[in-house]
Motif scaffolding. Sequence first.
Motif, short mmCIF file in Angstrom:
data_model
loop_
_atom_site.label_atom_id
_atom_site.label_comp_id
_atom_site.label_asym_id
_atom_site.label_seq_id
_atom_site.Cartn_x
_atom_site.Cartn_y
_atom_site.Cartn_z
N GLU A 1 65.10 -36.71 57.57
CA GLU A 1 65.50 -38.01 57.11
C GLU A 1 66.78 -38.17 56.73
O GLU A 1 67.19 -39.31 57.07
N ASP A 2 67.71 -37.34 56.47
CA ASP A 2 69.10 -37.55 56.18
C ASP A 2 69.79 -37.97 57.62
O ASP A 2 70.62 -38.90 57.58
N ALA A 3 69.23 -37.32 58.52
CA ALA A 3 70.01 -37.64 60.06
C ALA A 3 69.43 -38.78 60.50
O ALA A 3 70.24 -39.94 60.94
N ALA A 4 68.42 -39.52 60.18
CA ALA A 4 67.91 -40.71 60.56
C ALA A 4 68.48 -41.88 59.89
O ALA A 4 68.95 -42.69 60.51
N ARG A 5 68.63 -41.47 58.56
CA ARG A 5 69.43 -42.45 57.59
C ARG A 5 70.89 -42.53 58.08
O ARG A 5 71.52 -43.67 58.28
N VAL A 6 71.57 -41.44 58.43
CA VAL A 6 73.13 -41.54 58.97
C VAL A 6 72.89 -42.36 60.06
O VAL A 6 73.89 -43.09 60.27
N LEU A 7 72.15 -42.12 60.97
CA LEU A 7 72.19 -42.60 62.41
C LEU A 7 71.90 -44.22 62.31
O LEU A 7 72.62 -45.03 62.74
N LYS A 8 71.03 -44.65 61.32
CA LYS A 8 70.76 -46.17 61.15
C LYS A 8 71.81 -46.63 60.65
O LYS A 8 72.10 -47.96 60.79
N GLN A 9 72.60 -46.09 59.63
CA GLN A 9 73.47 -46.65 59.02
C GLN A 9 74.89 -46.58 59.60
O GLN A 9 75.91 -47.28 59.31
N TRP A 10 75.28 -45.82 60.65
CA TRP A 10 76.40 -45.56 61.13
C TRP A 10 76.99 -46.71 62.05
O TRP A 10 76.30 -47.22 62.86
N PRO A 11 78.06 -47.24 61.93
CA PRO A 11 78.53 -48.39 62.74
C PRO A 11 79.21 -47.88 63.89
O PRO A 11 80.48 -47.57 63.91
N ALA A 12 78.51 -47.78 65.08
CA ALA A 12 79.17 -47.15 66.28
C ALA A 12 80.15 -48.18 66.88
O ALA A 12 80.35 -49.30 66.66
N PRO A 13 81.20 -47.36 67.31
CA PRO A 13 82.34 -48.29 67.63
C PRO A 13 82.44 -48.82 68.93
O PRO A 13 83.10 -49.79 69.16
N ASP A 14 81.36 -48.78 69.71
CA ASP A 14 81.04 -49.35 70.92
C ASP A 14 79.63 -49.42 71.41
O ASP A 14 78.89 -48.76 70.66
N GLU A 15 79.38 -50.27 72.39
CA GLU A 15 78.18 -50.45 72.82
C GLU A 15 77.41 -49.00 73.37
O GLU A 15 76.33 -48.73 73.16
N ARG A 16 78.08 -48.31 74.02
CA ARG A 16 77.66 -46.97 74.45
C ARG A 16 77.29 -46.04 73.39
O ARG A 16 76.28 -45.43 73.26
N GLN A 17 78.22 -45.91 72.31
CA GLN A 17 77.85 -45.36 71.27
C GLN A 17 76.70 -45.83 70.39
O GLN A 17 75.91 -44.98 69.92
N ASP A 18 76.46 -47.06 70.35
CA ASP A 18 75.23 -47.43 69.87
C ASP A 18 73.95 -47.29 70.67
O ASP A 18 72.89 -47.05 70.05
N ALA A 19 73.97 -47.16 71.81
CA ALA A 19 72.83 -46.94 72.72
C ALA A 19 72.57 -45.40 72.34
O ALA A 19 71.44 -45.16 72.29
N LEU A 20 73.47 -44.47 72.25
CA LEU A 20 73.12 -43.31 71.87
C LEU A 20 72.68 -43.17 70.40
O LEU A 20 71.66 -42.34 70.52
N ARG A 21 73.21 -43.89 69.44
CA ARG A 21 72.76 -43.83 68.16
C ARG A 21 71.27 -44.19 68.29
O ARG A 21 70.50 -43.52 67.55
N LEU A 22 70.91 -45.11 68.95
CA LEU A 22 69.47 -45.64 68.94
C LEU A 22 68.64 -44.69 69.75
O LEU A 22 67.54 -44.43 69.24
N GLU A 23 69.20 -44.12 70.70
CA GLU A 23 68.39 -43.07 71.35
C GLU A 23 67.99 -41.80 70.53
O GLU A 23 66.99 -41.10 70.57
N TYR A 24 69.10 -41.40 69.88
CA TYR A 24 69.10 -40.27 68.82
C TYR A 24 68.02 -40.72 67.84
O TYR A 24 67.06 -39.78 67.29
N GLY A 25 67.93 -41.78 67.34
CA GLY A 25 66.88 -42.41 66.34
C GLY A 25 65.54 -42.34 66.82
O GLY A 25 64.42 -41.61 66.20
N ASP A 26 65.41 -42.70 68.33
CA ASP A 26 64.09 -42.60 68.90
C ASP A 26 63.73 -41.22 69.03
O ASP A 26 62.55 -40.90 68.92
#
Length: 179
Positions: free
Chosen positions: A5-30
């Motif tokens: 749950e903490d990991a999911a929260r961290v990933l959801k709230q993390w302001p990714a610095p670029d589009e590639r990082q944001d895509a990974l953030r979403l992939e990790y959440g999925d």
Amino acid sequence: MSLREDAARVLKQWPAPDERQDALRLEYGDHLAAHPHGMWKACTEGHLTASALVVDPTRDRVLLTLHRKLRMWLQLGGHCEPEDTTLAGAALREATEESGIAGLTLLSGGPVRLDRHLTPCAWHLDVQYAAIAPEGAEAAISEESLELRWFGYDEVASVADDSVVRLLDRTRALLGVSS
């Protein structure tokens, strides 16, 4: 709150610095949504890991480990453990265990970046932090490493792969250290 749950929260709230990082953030959440055990090494479809790039107190060198199994110079980190309650705590624990340095302090603001890479055990969905070593810190090699060494920023690209270089670049940007 569980580590997952903490990991999911961290990933959801993390302001990714670029589009590639944001895509990974979403992939990790999925991945976490699809795999209830996606935090643990036993999840052979892949699992989240936590690491930290350790920066010396003068902010001009980083500590890298020559990983015993992978035979590569890397930041410190690895698998989450049942006693971990937060992703940041897992990164700090791993960095402390593998460096032998007590009193490491994670940079505020959460993860520095994400990196997905294939290892002999499975895909690692690494959540990467940065930590500052205290004054007078002396590293002590652990069983995870063949060697530990401080490298100047300009030396890292000659010994480490692109993922470590990108982590260093992002860490330097967050620290306000020019390249």
